[in-house]
Design a protein around this motif. Structure first.
Motif, PDB file in Angstrom:
ATOM      1  N   MET A  29     -19.158 -79.982  62.259  1.00 40.71           N
ATOM      2  CA  MET A  29     -18.702 -79.828  63.644  1.00 40.71           C
ATOM      3  C   MET A  29     -19.896 -79.390  64.497  1.00 40.71           C
ATOM      4  SD  MET A  29     -16.124 -76.674  62.692  1.00 40.71           S
ATOM      5  CE  MET A  29     -15.597 -76.399  64.368  1.00 40.71           C
ATOM      6  N   TYR A  30     -20.558 -80.380  65.083  1.00 38.51           N
ATOM      7  CA  TYR A  30     -21.777 -80.135  65.840  1.00 38.51           C
ATOM      8  C   TYR A  30     -21.534 -80.285  67.339  1.00 38.51           C
ATOM      9  CZ  TYR A  30     -24.556 -79.828  61.634  1.00 38.51           C
ATOM     10  OH  TYR A  30     -25.080 -79.403  60.434  1.00 38.51           O
ATOM     11  N   TYR A  31     -21.963 -79.267  68.080  1.00 39.09           N
ATOM     12  CA  TYR A  31     -21.834 -79.226  69.539  1.00 39.09           C
ATOM     13  C   TYR A  31     -20.392 -79.502  69.964  1.00 39.09           C
ATOM     14  CZ  TYR A  31     -26.818 -78.607  70.441  1.00 39.09           C
ATOM     15  OH  TYR A  31     -28.092 -78.071  70.529  1.00 39.09           O
ATOM     16  N   LEU A  32     -19.477 -78.841  69.285  1.00 39.74           N
ATOM     17  CA  LEU A  32     -18.051 -79.002  69.559  1.00 39.74           C
ATOM     18  C   LEU A  32     -17.437 -77.755  70.177  1.00 39.74           C
ATOM     19  CD1 LEU A  32     -15.240 -80.439  69.184  1.00 39.74           C
ATOM     20  CD2 LEU A  32     -15.161 -79.327  66.935  1.00 39.74           C
ATOM     21  N   LEU A  33     -17.668 -76.586  69.566  1.00 44.56           N
ATOM     22  CA  LEU A  33     -16.949 -75.375  69.960  1.00 44.56           C
ATOM     23  C   LEU A  33     -17.172 -75.019  71.424  1.00 44.56           C
ATOM     24  CD1 LEU A  33     -17.466 -73.113  66.804  1.00 44.56           C
ATOM     25  CD2 LEU A  33     -15.436 -74.445  67.446  1.00 44.56           C
ATOM     26  N   HIS A  34     -18.370 -75.250  71.937  1.00 46.23           N
ATOM     27  CA  HIS A  34     -18.617 -74.876  73.337  1.00 46.23           C
ATOM     28  C   HIS A  34     -17.892 -75.794  74.320  1.00 46.23           C
ATOM     29  CE1 HIS A  34     -22.329 -77.394  72.357  1.00 46.23           C
ATOM     30  NE2 HIS A  34     -21.702 -78.120  73.274  1.00 46.23           N
ATOM     31  N   CYS A  35     -17.342 -76.900  73.832  1.00 50.00           N
ATOM     32  CA  CYS A  35     -16.600 -77.820  74.701  1.00 50.00           C
ATOM     33  C   CYS A  35     -15.092 -77.583  74.667  1.00 50.00           C
ATOM     34  CB  CYS A  35     -16.882 -79.268  74.299  1.00 50.00           C
ATOM     35  SG  CYS A  35     -18.584 -79.793  74.577  1.00 50.00           S
ATOM     36  N   ASP A  62     -18.529 -78.279  85.896  1.00 48.38           N
ATOM     37  CA  ASP A  62     -17.820 -79.542  85.695  1.00 48.38           C
ATOM     38  C   ASP A  62     -16.787 -79.491  84.578  1.00 48.38           C
ATOM     39  OD1 ASP A  62     -19.411 -80.537  87.706  1.00 48.38           O
ATOM     40  OD2 ASP A  62     -20.819 -81.550  86.366  1.00 48.38           O
ATOM     41  N   GLY A  63     -16.631 -78.322  83.967  1.00 48.21           N
ATOM     42  CA  GLY A  63     -15.625 -78.184  82.913  1.00 48.21           C
ATOM     43  C   GLY A  63     -15.996 -78.848  81.602  1.00 48.21           C
ATOM     44  N   HIS A  77     -17.014 -74.573  77.896  1.00 46.84           N
ATOM     45  CA  HIS A  77     -16.076 -73.451  78.032  1.00 46.84           C
ATOM     46  C   HIS A  77     -16.562 -72.377  77.049  1.00 46.84           C
ATOM     47  CE1 HIS A  77     -13.270 -76.097  80.257  1.00 46.84           C
ATOM     48  NE2 HIS A  77     -13.643 -77.012  79.385  1.00 46.84           N
ATOM     49  N   ASN A  78     -17.716 -71.829  77.303  1.00 44.29           N
ATOM     50  CA  ASN A  78     -18.340 -70.963  76.301  1.00 44.29           C
ATOM     51  C   ASN A  78     -18.878 -69.653  76.855  1.00 44.29           C
ATOM     52  OD1 ASN A  78     -20.529 -71.993  77.739  1.00 44.29           O
ATOM     53  ND2 ASN A  78     -21.821 -72.177  75.917  1.00 44.29           N
ATOM     54  N   GLU A  79     -18.374 -69.230  78.017  1.00 46.71           N
ATOM     55  CA  GLU A  79     -18.911 -68.011  78.620  1.00 46.71           C
ATOM     56  C   GLU A  79     -18.852 -66.811  77.677  1.00 46.71           C
ATOM     57  OE1 GLU A  79     -16.765 -70.067  82.175  1.00 46.71           O
ATOM     58  OE2 GLU A  79     -16.685 -70.065  79.980  1.00 46.71           O
TER      59      GLU A  79
END
Length: 237
Positions: free
Chosen positions: A137-143, A195-196, A199-201
């Motif tokens: 799972m690459y570059y997924l969680l922050h989205c 731009d949404g 979602h990782n603040e």
């Protein structure tokens, strides 16, 4: 053999997903630009974590030989360049079918891979005897538009779909506890949050690592620039 699709009932946190999958057609040129921009320029110069230097080597070193699960495949970049053995059964998961179709097509395995349309925040809709020896799972969680706790919950249920010696690995851009953004990174971060896209603040390495250690016997993590890289093995059932 035609591509096998499985669709689960999912509830999305975004209006786009609530309205149903969007039939977006991407041209090969668009995808090439995406890979050069996001996985090349932005990953290296904004987030400080070169794809070729860090992410791709980790992917290649941890791909299973029997059954691999890739979550949020994007353009299928890692599936094309990740050295997945031809004999490895490949399963892709994405919330939207058009995105899933892109990943399957560009993976080069559209003829024998399986695609599952599902919300990864929920347990996967697969048979109990379906076990993966590797999960990526690459570059997924922050989205994902969800709390850090909800994102960490993925590890608690995905482990039940893994073999006793299975490995999960990936990377995501953090929002807290990282180096100060340079001017380029500050601009990119502002744009993707506005731009949404991100979602990782509140995403931070401590909570992700803690969740991994709660659910796996072996855990390796590192923060490279603003990116949290992880590898965890041997699920705790």
């Amino acid at each position: 053999m035609p591509t096998r699709f499985q669709t689960a009932d999912v509830t999305s946190t975004t209006a786009k997903a609530r309205d149903g999958p969007q039939e977006v057609v991407y041209k090969s040129w668009d995808l090439l630009i995406y890979e050069i921009w996001v996985l090349g320029i932005v990953s290296t110069w904004a987030w400080g974590c070169g794809t070729d230097a860090y992410l791709l080597p980790q992917f290649r070193a941890n791909v299973g030989k029997k059954h691999h699960l890739d979550i949020g495949s994007g353009t299928g970049y890692y599936l094309r360049r990740g050295g997945i053995p031809a004999a490895t059964q490949l399963t892709l998961v994405d919330l939207e079918r058009p995105a899933l179709e892109i990943g399957l097509h560009r993976s080069g395995r559209a003829g024998d891979a399986r695609g599952i349309v599902a919300d990864i925040l929920q347990p996967l809709p697969v048979e109990d005897d379906t076990k993966f020896d590797s999960v990526s799972m690459y570059y997924l969680l922050h989205c994902i538009s969800a709390s850090v706790d909800a994102k960490c919950g993925i590890f608690a249920h995905i482990k039940h779909n893994m073999t006793p010696d299975g490995v999960i690995h990936g990377a995501n851009v953090l929002g807290k506890g990282v180096r100060r953004d340079n001017l380029f990174a500050k601009h990119i971060r502002h744009m993707v949050l506005r731009d949404g896209i991100f979602h990782n603040e509140d995403d931070n390495a401590y909570e992700f690592e803690h969740a991994l250690r709660q659910n796996f016997e072996e855990v390796e993590t590192a923060v490279v620039g603003s990116v949290f890289m992880f590898r965890a093995a041997r699920p705790k059932y």
